[in-house]
Write an enzyme that holds these catalytic residues in place. Sequence first.
Site, mmCIF file in Angstrom:
data_model
loop_
_atom_site.group_PDB
_atom_site.id
_atom_site.type_symbol
_atom_site.label_atom_id
_atom_site.label_comp_id
_atom_site.label_asym_id
_atom_site.label_seq_id
_atom_site.Cartn_x
_atom_site.Cartn_y
_atom_site.Cartn_z
ATOM 1 N N ILE A 47 0.865 -1.169 0.000
ATOM 2 C CA ILE A 47 0.000 0.000 0.000
ATOM 3 C C ILE A 47 0.910 1.230 0.000
ATOM 4 O O ILE A 47 2.072 1.154 0.386
ATOM 5 C CB ILE A 47 -0.985 0.031 1.193
ATOM 6 N N ASP A 48 0.374 2.353 -0.458
ATOM 7 C CA ASP A 48 1.175 3.571 -0.577
ATOM 8 C C ASP A 48 1.771 3.989 0.757
ATOM 9 O O ASP A 48 1.202 3.730 1.830
ATOM 10 C CB ASP A 48 0.310 4.734 -1.086
ATOM 11 N N LYS A 49 2.886 4.679 0.680
ATOM 12 C CA LYS A 49 3.533 5.220 1.882
ATOM 13 C C LYS A 49 2.574 6.082 2.690
ATOM 14 O O LYS A 49 2.507 5.986 3.923
ATOM 15 C CB LYS A 49 4.762 6.038 1.476
ATOM 16 N N HIS A 108 -2.142 4.059 -7.273
ATOM 17 C CA HIS A 108 -2.853 5.289 -6.922
ATOM 18 C C HIS A 108 -4.295 5.310 -7.459
ATOM 19 O O HIS A 108 -4.884 6.375 -7.632
ATOM 20 C CB HIS A 108 -2.098 6.532 -7.420
#
Length: 324
Positions: free
Chosen positions: A141-143, A244
């Site tokens: 998952i994104d930062k 995203h």
Amino acid sequence: MSVAMLTVSEDEAEIRLDRWFRRHYPQLTQGMVQKLCRTGQIRVDGKRVDAGTRLAPGQSVRVPPIPASTKPRHDAPRPLDERLAREIRKMVIYSDPQLIVLNKPSGLATQGGPGITQHVDMMLDGLREGDDPRPRLVHRIDKDTSGLLLLARTPGVAARLAAAFRGRDVRKTYWAVVVGRPDPLSGEIDQPLARLGAGPGSITVAADRRDEDAQMARTEYEVLDSAGRKFSWLGLSPLTGRTHQLRVHCESLGTPILGDPKYGAEKAHVDGFTERLHLHARSLVLPHPAGGWLEVSAELPPHMRETFRALGFTAGSVPVPRRR
């Protein structure tokens, strides 16, 4: 040196042949494995195969003579600062002999990259038990996104869980606070996406279906609560897994995610609210490698709890992880 015949174990079901070789002969490069397959020196059940072949328990793998410098080596734990070990142990919200589930904080990257000095992958030895293999990331998952991150305790479990993600057998729900209120209040976003650039500066954009770089991207959404027309709490279920995707899809609705540093421009930044992405991987329902299903949810991060209180949203208690 001589030819060896090794049997695929139950734990190694669905693992790719090249990854199986890296597990047993970690100094073999990808190119070497591909060449050995191409020349027929590596075979499975006596048949020629390619490096991407997925293995099944009980199959016999022909291993050609391997140079002494590439003999299997012990998977020794990497030195890890005790502070980092404590940090990752605090993230654990579910653990069993097959897998581990973390509640990753916002701002911590899943894996390394340019300018990233601390990330989950470097901390995984803090979750190792005795001589067991090092846990492995199943997905990312994104930062800037907080919430659920799934780890496998062994390569075989990792392969089965990765197959579940690829086959869309895993149901993922994210919570987001967005600026504005979508119309209609629920539905499916069917907006292809394309990736522009490479590396940290790359972005994802909405794309025309006719563009050759366009990738299908679909997300189900539902407004769970709203503060007038100014802010909404959304439940988001990605049906595809593009980079995203949720952030661009929310922007395409005209309701960017609050605090998004990359998408939504000025509209995503509102005075009085913390400048952090309000996107949280809330729940996972997945087929458990040992049978049945696992349901697990993660508590909101502090900045989202603060925003929920300010807007009058009530998240309720976090369900206890459940096997069924």
